[in-house]
Motif scaffolding. Structure first.
Motif, PDB file in Angstrom:
ATOM      1  N   ALA A 295      40.180  45.791  59.109  1.00  0.00           N
ATOM      2  CA  ALA A 295      41.471  45.340  59.617  1.00  0.00           C
ATOM      3  C   ALA A 295      42.581  46.318  59.238  1.00  0.00           C
ATOM      4  O   ALA A 295      43.501  46.577  60.035  1.00  0.00           O
ATOM      5  CB  ALA A 295      41.775  43.942  59.077  1.00  0.00           C
ATOM      6  N   GLN A 296      42.508  46.878  58.018  1.00  0.00           N
ATOM      7  CA  GLN A 296      43.526  47.845  57.598  1.00  0.00           C
ATOM      8  C   GLN A 296      43.480  49.111  58.444  1.00  0.00           C
ATOM      9  O   GLN A 296      44.518  49.667  58.806  1.00  0.00           O
ATOM     10  CB  GLN A 296      43.316  48.184  56.117  1.00  0.00           C
ATOM     11  CG  GLN A 296      43.662  47.037  55.179  1.00  0.00           C
ATOM     12  CD  GLN A 296      43.258  47.331  53.747  1.00  0.00           C
ATOM     13  OE1 GLN A 296      42.340  48.126  53.496  1.00  0.00           O
ATOM     14  NE2 GLN A 296      43.940  46.690  52.789  1.00  0.00           N
ATOM     15  N   ARG A 297      42.286  49.619  58.732  1.00  0.00           N
ATOM     16  CA  ARG A 297      42.173  50.819  59.582  1.00  0.00           C
ATOM     17  C   ARG A 297      42.769  50.556  60.967  1.00  0.00           C
ATOM     18  O   ARG A 297      43.458  51.421  61.522  1.00  0.00           O
ATOM     19  CB  ARG A 297      40.703  51.228  59.700  1.00  0.00           C
ATOM     20  CG  ARG A 297      40.169  51.935  58.473  1.00  0.00           C
ATOM     21  CD  ARG A 297      38.837  52.609  58.782  1.00  0.00           C
ATOM     22  NE  ARG A 297      37.810  51.637  59.155  1.00  0.00           N
ATOM     23  CZ  ARG A 297      37.014  51.046  58.271  1.00  0.00           C
ATOM     24  NH1 ARG A 297      37.121  51.313  56.976  1.00  0.00           N
ATOM     25  NH2 ARG A 297      36.088  50.192  58.677  1.00  0.00           N
ATOM     26  N   LEU A 298      42.509  49.407  61.522  1.00  0.00           N
ATOM     27  CA  LEU A 298      43.056  49.092  62.837  1.00  0.00           C
ATOM     28  C   LEU A 298      44.574  48.998  62.787  1.00  0.00           C
ATOM     29  O   LEU A 298      45.273  49.449  63.712  1.00  0.00           O
ATOM     30  CB  LEU A 298      42.462  47.766  63.341  1.00  0.00           C
ATOM     31  CG  LEU A 298      42.869  47.340  64.750  1.00  0.00           C
ATOM     32  CD1 LEU A 298      42.370  48.355  65.780  1.00  0.00           C
ATOM     33  CD2 LEU A 298      42.319  45.950  65.068  1.00  0.00           C
ATOM     34  N   ALA A 299      45.114  48.472  61.673  1.00  0.00           N
ATOM     35  CA  ALA A 299      46.569  48.351  61.553  1.00  0.00           C
ATOM     36  C   ALA A 299      47.247  49.713  61.449  1.00  0.00           C
ATOM     37  O   ALA A 299      48.394  49.887  61.868  1.00  0.00           O
ATOM     38  CB  ALA A 299      46.922  47.501  60.338  1.00  0.00           C
ATOM     39  N   MET A 300      46.543  50.713  60.891  1.00  0.00           N
ATOM     40  CA  MET A 300      47.114  52.055  60.736  1.00  0.00           C
ATOM     41  C   MET A 300      46.808  52.961  61.914  1.00  0.00           C
ATOM     42  O   MET A 300      47.320  54.084  61.961  1.00  0.00           O
ATOM     43  CB  MET A 300      46.556  52.694  59.459  1.00  0.00           C
ATOM     44  CG  MET A 300      47.047  52.054  58.178  1.00  0.00           C
ATOM     45  SD  MET A 300      48.831  52.209  57.981  1.00  0.00           S
ATOM     46  CE  MET A 300      49.018  53.983  57.889  1.00  0.00           C
ATOM     47  N   ASP A 301      46.020  52.530  62.839  1.00  0.00           N
ATOM     48  CA  ASP A 301      45.630  53.369  63.966  1.00  0.00           C
ATOM     49  C   ASP A 301      46.861  53.745  64.788  1.00  0.00           C
ATOM     50  O   ASP A 301      47.545  52.885  65.343  1.00  0.00           O
ATOM     51  CB  ASP A 301      44.611  52.619  64.829  1.00  0.00           C
ATOM     52  CG  ASP A 301      44.069  53.494  65.955  1.00  0.00           C
ATOM     53  OD1 ASP A 301      44.144  54.731  65.837  1.00  0.00           O
ATOM     54  OD2 ASP A 301      43.582  52.924  66.954  1.00  0.00           O
ATOM     55  N   GLY A 302      47.157  55.081  64.837  1.00  0.00           N
ATOM     56  CA  GLY A 302      48.286  55.570  65.614  1.00  0.00           C
ATOM     57  C   GLY A 302      49.629  55.357  64.953  1.00  0.00           C
ATOM     58  O   GLY A 302      50.672  55.554  65.587  1.00  0.00           O
ATOM     59  N   ARG A 303      49.659  55.015  63.652  1.00  0.00           N
ATOM     60  CA  ARG A 303      50.919  54.754  62.952  1.00  0.00           C
ATOM     61  C   ARG A 303      50.923  55.494  61.623  1.00  0.00           C
ATOM     62  O   ARG A 303      49.869  55.751  61.017  1.00  0.00           O
ATOM     63  CB  ARG A 303      51.097  53.257  62.691  1.00  0.00           C
ATOM     64  CG  ARG A 303      51.050  52.383  63.931  1.00  0.00           C
ATOM     65  CD  ARG A 303      51.164  50.919  63.546  1.00  0.00           C
ATOM     66  NE  ARG A 303      52.435  50.635  62.921  1.00  0.00           N
ATOM     67  CZ  ARG A 303      53.500  50.179  63.569  1.00  0.00           C
ATOM     68  NH1 ARG A 303      53.417  49.929  64.875  1.00  0.00           N
ATOM     69  NH2 ARG A 303      54.635  49.957  62.946  1.00  0.00           N
ATOM     70  N   ASN A 304      52.128  55.830  61.117  1.00  0.00           N
ATOM     71  CA  ASN A 304      52.267  56.401  59.779  1.00  0.00           C
ATOM     72  C   ASN A 304      52.366  55.316  58.726  1.00  0.00           C
ATOM     73  O   ASN A 304      51.918  55.500  57.582  1.00  0.00           O
ATOM     74  CB  ASN A 304      53.508  57.300  59.714  1.00  0.00           C
ATOM     75  CG  ASN A 304      53.355  58.540  60.602  1.00  0.00           C
ATOM     76  OD1 ASN A 304      52.244  59.091  60.712  1.00  0.00           O
ATOM     77  ND2 ASN A 304      54.444  58.986  61.215  1.00  0.00           N
ATOM     78  N   THR A 305      53.003  54.224  59.121  1.00  0.00           N
ATOM     79  CA  THR A 305      53.108  53.068  58.228  1.00  0.00           C
ATOM     80  C   THR A 305      52.715  51.830  59.028  1.00  0.00           C
ATOM     81  O   THR A 305      53.001  51.723  60.224  1.00  0.00           O
ATOM     82  CB  THR A 305      54.543  52.888  57.695  1.00  0.00           C
ATOM     83  OG1 THR A 305      55.433  52.752  58.799  1.00  0.00           O
ATOM     84  CG2 THR A 305      54.953  54.070  56.834  1.00  0.00           C
ATOM     85  N   PRO A 306      52.064  50.871  58.381  1.00  0.00           N
ATOM     86  CA  PRO A 306      51.653  49.672  59.116  1.00  0.00           C
ATOM     87  C   PRO A 306      52.829  48.750  59.420  1.00  0.00           C
ATOM     88  O   PRO A 306      53.860  48.784  58.742  1.00  0.00           O
ATOM     89  CB  PRO A 306      50.664  49.009  58.145  1.00  0.00           C
ATOM     90  CG  PRO A 306      51.123  49.439  56.795  1.00  0.00           C
ATOM     91  CD  PRO A 306      51.658  50.841  56.968  1.00  0.00           C
ATOM     92  N   ASP A 307      52.649  47.976  60.410  1.00  0.00           N
ATOM     93  CA  ASP A 307      53.644  46.957  60.754  1.00  0.00           C
ATOM     94  C   ASP A 307      53.647  45.901  59.641  1.00  0.00           C
ATOM     95  O   ASP A 307      52.582  45.407  59.234  1.00  0.00           O
ATOM     96  CB  ASP A 307      53.262  46.306  62.098  1.00  0.00           C
ATOM     97  CG  ASP A 307      54.349  45.392  62.628  1.00  0.00           C
ATOM     98  OD1 ASP A 307      54.955  44.671  61.818  1.00  0.00           O
ATOM     99  OD2 ASP A 307      54.562  45.372  63.860  1.00  0.00           O
ATOM    100  N   PRO A 308      54.815  45.542  59.115  1.00  0.00           N
ATOM    101  CA  PRO A 308      54.851  44.543  58.028  1.00  0.00           C
ATOM    102  C   PRO A 308      54.174  43.221  58.400  1.00  0.00           C
ATOM    103  O   PRO A 308      53.633  42.542  57.526  1.00  0.00           O
ATOM    104  CB  PRO A 308      56.346  44.352  57.788  1.00  0.00           C
ATOM    105  CG  PRO A 308      56.977  45.625  58.258  1.00  0.00           C
ATOM    106  CD  PRO A 308      56.136  46.084  59.427  1.00  0.00           C
ATOM    107  N   ARG A 309      54.219  42.877  59.674  1.00  0.00           N
ATOM    108  CA  ARG A 309      53.580  41.630  60.079  1.00  0.00           C
ATOM    109  C   ARG A 309      52.068  41.684  59.885  1.00  0.00           C
ATOM    110  O   ARG A 309      51.416  40.638  59.732  1.00  0.00           O
ATOM    111  CB  ARG A 309      53.884  41.340  61.553  1.00  0.00           C
ATOM    112  CG  ARG A 309      55.341  41.066  61.844  1.00  0.00           C
ATOM    113  CD  ARG A 309      55.548  40.910  63.332  1.00  0.00           C
ATOM    114  NE  ARG A 309      55.107  42.107  64.051  1.00  0.00           N
ATOM    115  CZ  ARG A 309      54.771  42.115  65.339  1.00  0.00           C
ATOM    116  NH1 ARG A 309      54.761  40.999  66.033  1.00  0.00           N
ATOM    117  NH2 ARG A 309      54.392  43.263  65.907  1.00  0.00           N
TER     118      ARG A 309
END
Length: 469
Positions: A400-414
């Protein structure tokens, strides 16, 4: 002597003027004797009176060329007006049939306006028809005394009457053209009426035949017979026709009778199979009840094993399984007996309902009895090797963490916040195993909760990205 000298004023012969053929004593012509004068005048008098004598006794008076031409023209005008009157009357009758067809089917505002328009035209038709009939009654074209002037008046009035009749006929034709959509819909429904009623009747006959066949096989089917009997009044109303109940209501009734009769027929034809299915279910549920009774007897030894090896939180919620299973199985046996009685009495709906109740009772018992054995197996597995459960949970969180960081520098807080909480929750559950008597059931439920949180975050991310594309 000149002709003017022989007459006085006004062209009247003077008394002293000599007559033709006479010679006066002074040398002029003499007057003829009176008898001779009468003999000469009689043929002239008879010739003058002869036409008048033949005019009496019912013989038509002779007018000559001008008078007879006027009479013929008046008669032609009368014939033309009569033809126009007949055409208008025929058109009105035909249009009335169309209006009646529309009103029998349609109660919309457009249909009501059509009726009002037809009534207004009817009043206009009455007016011009009255004028025409008055003109015909006012002039007897066969009358002997009809003169040229009277014939001319008759022709003029009859011609005007025909023109009015033609004018109203044109209004009627235009009105009828405007009824096209309404009349088309009405004719469509009327065309459906007879086939719909006949299909309903055939469906009733089919249901009755299917019911007779079931009874011949020894099945009573009382409920189906009652439902079929309830359709009798509906058939009576169908036979009374649309003239009494209206076309839309009759069509709806025919569709309803067709649907209900087809349902009765289908259930009657399926009744032997249904009876056999109920018999099979009775046997199957009795067998399952016996099997669950045997399994319930094994729950107490499982609980004893749980009590001996694991802490109270691991088995306290299962304490009452044996008593609850025994009570539930008793209820299932009672419902089974009632279902068997209903089957013997051929109360098919009752038998079906009771068997469904038995199945629900056995399902709940099966779940409770199985829970004890499943609990013991899961606790045995985690007590032997908790690492497999931990690794499974950490993999779900990291995915789930890898998917949250996919294409982003920082994850969405939500997404990051619930994942961070899941990691912390996992760590606390692992740390809790370090005690002397770990609560393995709490450990298992906590890890299930962590995996559920990770799966929820994955679902949100995929939903958002799907909406974005």
């Amino acid at each position: 002597m000149a002709a003017s000298d022989a007459r006085g004023a006004g062209g009247v012969r003077r008394r002293d003027a000599p007559r033709r053929g006479e010679t006066r004593s002074d040398g002029g012509p003499r007057r003829a004797p009176s008898g001779l004068r009468l003999a000469l005048a009689l043929p002239l008098l008879v010739g003058a009176l002869l036409p008048h004598a033949f005019a009496g006794g019912g013989t038509r008076r002779w007018f000559g060329g001008r008078g007879e031409s006027q009479r013929a023209e008046a008669q032609a005008a009368k014939d033309a007006a009569a033809a126009a009157f007949y055409e208008l009357d025929t058109a009105q009758r035909g249009l009335r049939i169309s209006i009646e067809a529309i009103t029998a089917v349609d109660s919309s505002p457009d249909a009501r306006r059509a009726v009002e328009g037809f009534d207004a035209l009817g009043r206009r038709i009455d007016e011009v028809s009255h004028t025409y009939i008055g003109a015909v009654d006012a002039h007897d074209l066969d009358r002997d005394e009809l003169d040229a002037a009277a014939a001319g008046r008759a022709r003029a009035e009859l011609t005007r009457a025909k023109e009015e009749l033609d004018r109203v006929k044109g209004e009627l034709d235009r009105f009828e053209e405007g009824l096209g959509p309404l009349l088309g819909r009405a004719e469509t429904q009327l065309a459906r009426l007879a086939p719909a009623v006949e299909r309903a009747r055939q469906a009733l006959r089919g249901a009755s035949g299917a019911l007779d066949g079931v009874r011949e096989s020894g099945l009573r089917a009382d409920d189906l017979a009652a439902r079929l009997a309830a359709l009798g009044p509906e058939l009576t109303r169908l036979n009374e026709g649309a003239g009494r109940h209206g076309v839309p209501e009759t069509l709806q009734r025919a569709d309803r009778v067709l649907r209900d009769a087809e349902t009765v027929r289908a259930e009657a034809e399926r009744l032997p199979e249904r009876a056999a299915e109920i018999d099979r279910r009775l046997v199957s549920l009795r067998t399952r009840t016996e099997a669950l009774t045997t399994r319930t007897e094994h729950v107490e030894p499982v609980l004893s094993e749980l009590r001996r090896r694991f802490t109270a939180p691991c088995w306290q919620d299962l304490q009452h399984v044996p008593e609850q299973a025994t009570a539930t199985l008793r209820q299932a046996e009672e419902r089974l007996a009632e279902a068997g009685k209903a089957r013997a009495e051929q109360r098919w709906p009752d038998a079906t309902s009771l068997l469904s109740t038995v199945r629900a009772l056995l399902d709940s018992t099966d779940e409770a009895v199985s829970a004890a054995g499943d609990r013991l197996r899961r606790l045995d597995a985690v007590a032997t090797d908790p690492k497999a459960e931990i690794d499974r949970t950490r993999f779900a969180v990291r995915d789930a963490q890898r998917l949250a960081m996919d294409g982003r520098n920082t994850p969405d807080p939500r997404h990051a916040r619930p994942l961070d909480e899941a990691v912390a929750r996992l760590d606390r559950a692992v740390d809790a195993l370090e005690g002397r008597h770990p609560d393995y059931w709490h450990f298992l439920t906590e890890l299930e909760g962590v995996r559920a949180s990770a799966a929820h975050v994955v679902g949100l991310i995929r939903e958002e990205r799907g909406a974005a594309h």
